[in-house]
Motif scaffolding. Structure first.
Motif, PDB file in Angstrom:
ATOM      1  N   ALA A 134      39.840  39.927  30.005  1.00 46.25           N
ATOM      2  CA  ALA A 134      38.899  41.044  30.177  1.00 46.25           C
ATOM      3  C   ALA A 134      38.846  41.950  28.954  1.00 46.25           C
ATOM      4  CB  ALA A 134      39.302  41.869  31.401  1.00 46.25           C
ATOM      5  N   ARG A 135      39.350  41.483  27.844  1.00 50.12           N
ATOM      6  CA  ARG A 135      39.604  42.328  26.677  1.00 50.12           C
ATOM      7  C   ARG A 135      38.369  43.044  26.142  1.00 50.12           C
ATOM      8  NH1 ARG A 135      38.636  37.413  25.930  1.00 50.12           N
ATOM      9  NH2 ARG A 135      37.541  36.539  24.121  1.00 50.12           N
ATOM     10  N   ASP A 136      37.217  42.388  26.118  1.00 48.96           N
ATOM     11  CA  ASP A 136      36.020  42.956  25.480  1.00 48.96           C
ATOM     12  C   ASP A 136      35.020  43.523  26.488  1.00 48.96           C
ATOM     13  OD1 ASP A 136      36.973  42.240  22.959  1.00 48.96           O
ATOM     14  OD2 ASP A 136      36.087  40.241  23.085  1.00 48.96           O
ATOM     15  N   THR A 137      35.439  43.702  27.728  1.00 47.99           N
ATOM     16  CA  THR A 137      34.524  44.144  28.772  1.00 47.99           C
ATOM     17  C   THR A 137      34.266  45.649  28.670  1.00 47.99           C
ATOM     18  OG1 THR A 137      35.487  42.457  30.201  1.00 47.99           O
ATOM     19  CG2 THR A 137      34.110  44.127  31.255  1.00 47.99           C
ATOM     20  N   PRO A 138      32.996  46.093  28.726  1.00 49.54           N
ATOM     21  CA  PRO A 138      32.724  47.530  28.732  1.00 49.54           C
ATOM     22  C   PRO A 138      33.443  48.220  29.887  1.00 49.54           C
ATOM     23  CG  PRO A 138      30.708  46.285  28.397  1.00 49.54           C
ATOM     24  CD  PRO A 138      31.766  45.291  28.733  1.00 49.54           C
ATOM     25  N   GLU A 139      33.818  49.461  29.704  1.00 53.84           N
ATOM     26  CA  GLU A 139      34.640  50.176  30.675  1.00 53.84           C
ATOM     27  C   GLU A 139      34.014  50.192  32.059  1.00 53.84           C
ATOM     28  OE1 GLU A 139      37.956  51.831  32.061  1.00 53.84           O
ATOM     29  OE2 GLU A 139      37.661  51.196  29.982  1.00 53.84           O
ATOM     30  N   GLU A 140      32.695  50.359  32.135  1.00 62.16           N
ATOM     31  CA  GLU A 140      32.041  50.448  33.444  1.00 62.16           C
ATOM     32  C   GLU A 140      32.037  49.109  34.183  1.00 62.16           C
ATOM     33  OE1 GLU A 140      28.799  49.743  30.340  1.00 62.16           O
ATOM     34  OE2 GLU A 140      30.645  50.944  30.533  1.00 62.16           O
ATOM     35  N   GLN A 141      32.293  48.010  33.469  1.00 58.98           N
ATOM     36  CA  GLN A 141      32.338  46.690  34.098  1.00 58.98           C
ATOM     37  C   GLN A 141      33.747  46.124  34.187  1.00 58.98           C
ATOM     38  OE1 GLN A 141      29.633  44.107  31.921  1.00 58.98           O
ATOM     39  NE2 GLN A 141      28.096  45.710  31.779  1.00 58.98           N
ATOM     40  N   ARG A 142      34.728  46.907  33.774  1.00 60.94           N
ATOM     41  CA  ARG A 142      36.086  46.369  33.642  1.00 60.94           C
ATOM     42  C   ARG A 142      36.712  46.014  34.995  1.00 60.94           C
ATOM     43  NH1 ARG A 142      39.822  45.491  29.977  1.00 60.94           N
ATOM     44  NH2 ARG A 142      42.025  45.730  30.494  1.00 60.94           N
ATOM     45  N   ASP A 143      36.544  46.854  35.999  1.00 61.36           N
ATOM     46  CA  ASP A 143      37.185  46.585  37.293  1.00 61.36           C
ATOM     47  C   ASP A 143      36.698  45.270  37.899  1.00 61.36           C
ATOM     48  OD1 ASP A 143      38.767  48.818  37.068  1.00 61.36           O
ATOM     49  OD2 ASP A 143      37.573  50.048  38.426  1.00 61.36           O
ATOM     50  N   PRO A 144      35.367  45.037  38.014  1.00 66.00           N
ATOM     51  CA  PRO A 144      34.944  43.743  38.560  1.00 66.00           C
ATOM     52  C   PRO A 144      35.345  42.565  37.676  1.00 66.00           C
ATOM     53  CG  PRO A 144      33.052  45.049  37.848  1.00 66.00           C
ATOM     54  CD  PRO A 144      34.220  45.961  37.830  1.00 66.00           C
ATOM     55  N   ARG A 145      35.385  42.769  36.360  1.00 65.35           N
ATOM     56  CA  ARG A 145      35.808  41.679  35.479  1.00 65.35           C
ATOM     57  C   ARG A 145      37.279  41.333  35.725  1.00 65.35           C
ATOM     58  NH1 ARG A 145      34.172  38.945  30.791  1.00 65.35           N
ATOM     59  NH2 ARG A 145      35.740  37.313  30.467  1.00 65.35           N
ATOM     60  N   LEU A 146      38.116  42.341  35.948  1.00 63.97           N
ATOM     61  CA  LEU A 146      39.524  42.069  36.229  1.00 63.97           C
ATOM     62  C   LEU A 146      39.693  41.348  37.559  1.00 63.97           C
ATOM     63  CD1 LEU A 146      41.435  45.216  34.918  1.00 63.97           C
ATOM     64  CD2 LEU A 146      41.765  42.838  34.194  1.00 63.97           C
ATOM     65  N   VAL A 147      38.865  41.680  38.545  1.00 65.46           N
ATOM     66  CA  VAL A 147      38.908  40.939  39.813  1.00 65.46           C
ATOM     67  C   VAL A 147      38.639  39.461  39.541  1.00 65.46           C
ATOM     68  CG1 VAL A 147      37.743  40.586  42.023  1.00 65.46           C
ATOM     69  CG2 VAL A 147      38.303  42.903  41.261  1.00 65.46           C
ATOM     70  N   PHE A 148      37.603  39.194  38.754  1.00 67.39           N
ATOM     71  CA  PHE A 148      37.259  37.823  38.393  1.00 67.39           C
ATOM     72  C   PHE A 148      38.407  37.143  37.658  1.00 67.39           C
ATOM     73  CE2 PHE A 148      35.793  35.423  34.611  1.00 67.39           C
ATOM     74  CZ  PHE A 148      35.362  34.272  35.240  1.00 67.39           C
ATOM     75  N   GLU A 149      38.977  37.810  36.634  1.00 67.93           N
ATOM     76  CA  GLU A 149      40.039  37.201  35.836  1.00 67.93           C
ATOM     77  C   GLU A 149      41.290  36.948  36.676  1.00 67.93           C
ATOM     78  OE1 GLU A 149      39.861  35.985  32.901  1.00 67.93           O
ATOM     79  OE2 GLU A 149      37.932  36.775  32.243  1.00 67.93           O
ATOM     80  N   ARG A 150      41.613  37.853  37.579  1.00 62.34           N
ATOM     81  CA  ARG A 150      42.802  37.646  38.420  1.00 62.34           C
ATOM     82  C   ARG A 150      42.601  36.492  39.391  1.00 62.34           C
ATOM     83  NH1 ARG A 150      43.327  44.132  38.725  1.00 62.34           N
ATOM     84  NH2 ARG A 150      44.814  44.383  36.994  1.00 62.34           N
ATOM     85  N   ARG A 151      41.384  36.298  39.857  1.00 56.82           N
ATOM     86  CA  ARG A 151      41.103  35.130  40.689  1.00 56.82           C
ATOM     87  C   ARG A 151      41.287  33.849  39.882  1.00 56.82           C
ATOM     88  NH1 ARG A 151      35.563  37.572  43.333  1.00 56.82           N
ATOM     89  NH2 ARG A 151      36.490  38.587  45.166  1.00 56.82           N
ATOM     90  N   ARG A 152      40.835  33.854  38.646  1.00 58.54           N
ATOM     91  CA  ARG A 152      41.012  32.686  37.789  1.00 58.54           C
ATOM     92  C   ARG A 152      42.500  32.423  37.552  1.00 58.54           C
ATOM     93  NH1 ARG A 152      37.922  32.433  32.389  1.00 58.54           N
ATOM     94  NH2 ARG A 152      38.257  30.205  32.683  1.00 58.54           N
ATOM     95  N   VAL A 153      43.251  33.474  37.295  1.00 57.64           N
ATOM     96  CA  VAL A 153      44.692  33.328  37.065  1.00 57.64           C
ATOM     97  C   VAL A 153      45.368  32.703  38.281  1.00 57.64           C
ATOM     98  CG1 VAL A 153      46.823  34.697  36.945  1.00 57.64           C
ATOM     99  CG2 VAL A 153      45.012  35.036  35.249  1.00 57.64           C
ATOM    100  N   THR A 154      44.963  33.134  39.467  1.00 62.30           N
ATOM    101  CA  THR A 154      45.537  32.556  40.684  1.00 62.30           C
ATOM    102  C   THR A 154      45.282  31.050  40.731  1.00 62.30           C
ATOM    103  OG1 THR A 154      45.301  34.616  41.917  1.00 62.30           O
ATOM    104  CG2 THR A 154      45.468  32.586  43.199  1.00 62.30           C
ATOM    105  N   ALA A 155      44.073  30.625  40.398  1.00 63.02           N
ATOM    106  CA  ALA A 155      43.752  29.195  40.384  1.00 63.02           C
ATOM    107  C   ALA A 155      44.528  28.464  39.294  1.00 63.02           C
ATOM    108  CB  ALA A 155      42.250  29.007  40.185  1.00 63.02           C
ATOM    109  N   GLN A 156      44.667  29.092  38.128  1.00 65.17           N
ATOM    110  CA  GLN A 156      45.404  28.467  37.035  1.00 65.17           C
ATOM    111  C   GLN A 156      46.889  28.305  37.381  1.00 65.17           C
ATOM    112  OE1 GLN A 156      44.381  31.218  33.929  1.00 65.17           O
ATOM    113  NE2 GLN A 156      42.319  30.355  33.656  1.00 65.17           N
ATOM    114  N   ARG A 157      47.477  29.320  38.002  1.00 66.88           N
ATOM    115  CA  ARG A 157      48.877  29.209  38.406  1.00 66.88           C
ATOM    116  C   ARG A 157      49.055  28.080  39.420  1.00 66.88           C
ATOM    117  NH1 ARG A 157      51.869  35.013  39.115  1.00 66.88           N
ATOM    118  NH2 ARG A 157      53.679  33.642  38.908  1.00 66.88           N
TER     119      ARG A 157
END
Length: 262
Positions: A134-157
């Motif tokens: 989520a490194r380059d995500t604008p601040e106003e979009q950061r929370d939903p982007r982190l939700v997305f990235e954490r879901r991906r991490v769960t699948a990767q783990r």
């Protein structure tokens, strides 16, 4: 449906392993990831041809029929070329991808001094991986982007826990500054999510991680080829070619947020 691109075929294999469904409708595939509906390239239509100007309306309608609640639009074409200008003229983003492969262990210089390469193991390692995503995500979009990235991490783990995959990181002290994954798929191993923070680029980290992951993949005697996908015209292609990868296929994706979210 037969696809010639090893990048696309391994994409589909990876999605299936992570719980996605791939439905063959004869002249196209519908890929659906119910566990992560904001994953654009986990919820899309795949067409086994190049893009054609007279089919834009057809594939837009087909996507909307399959994903009526989606907050995005995404269609992939298994061949490059075609009339992507017809999509760009309607405000869609067009991205070409290049599949590269090698049957040899990638070559790479050592990572920079003070950088430790190791696999991701702890909850903190994986949370840092989500943050890097989520490194380059604008601040106003950061929370939903982190939700997305954490879901991906769960699948990767889950892939790592299954023994099929490994995720590697480059750490500057305790800080994750670069990472990638690799997944064994039959006789192929596919690289995933190669990212280096801007502050640590041009220090050999991506190349060192690519080699480390290749060593892990080739520990399995069934693996005969490594596959990686890079953006057409992007700087990563040169890095991979210097490491020993060669181009084997190209394909295109077009994407757009819905009109009321643009």
């Amino acid at each position: 449906m037969r696809l010639e691109s090893p990048g696309l075929t391994t994409d589909l294999d990876l999605l299936r392993l992570q719980g996605s469904t791939v439905t063959d409708h004869g002249d196209h595939l519908v890929v659906r990831t119910e566990a992560n509906p904001t994953f654009w390239w986990g919820n899309f239509v795949l067409v086994p041809t190049a893009a054609h100007a007279d089919e834009v309306d057809r594939w837009v309608a087909r996507f909307e029929e399959e994903f009526p609640d989606a907050q995005h639009r995404a269609v992939a074409f298994a061949h490059d070329g075609g009339d992507t200008d017809a999509w760009a003229a309607r405000g869609w983003d067009v991205e070409g991808d290049v599949d590269l492969a090698t049957t040899e262990l990638p070559t790479a210089a050592d990572a920079a001094d003070g950088i430790q390469l190791r696999v991701l193991t702890s909850d903190d390692d994986w949370e840092q991986s989500a943050q890097v995503g989520a490194r380059d995500t604008p601040e106003e979009q950061r929370d939903p982007r982190l939700v997305f990235e954490r879901r991906r991490v769960t699948a990767q783990r889950g892939l790592v826990d299954s023994g099929r995959a490994q995720w590697f990181g480059a750490f500057d002290g305790d800080r994750l500054v670069a990472r990638l994954g690799i997944v064994r798929l039959g006789d192929l191993a596919r690289y995933q999510d190669v990212v280096t923070l801007e502050s640590h680029r041009r220090r050999g980290l991506a190349g060192a991680l690519v080699r480390a992951a290749g060593e892990w993949a080739f520990d399995d005697p069934a693996i005969g080829r490594l596959v990686i996908v890079a953006e057409d015209g992007g700087p990563a292609i040169g890095l991979y070619q210097r490491a020993g990868f060669a181009e084997v296929a190209r394909h295109v994706g077009v994407s757009k947020p819905p009109p009321d979210a643009a």
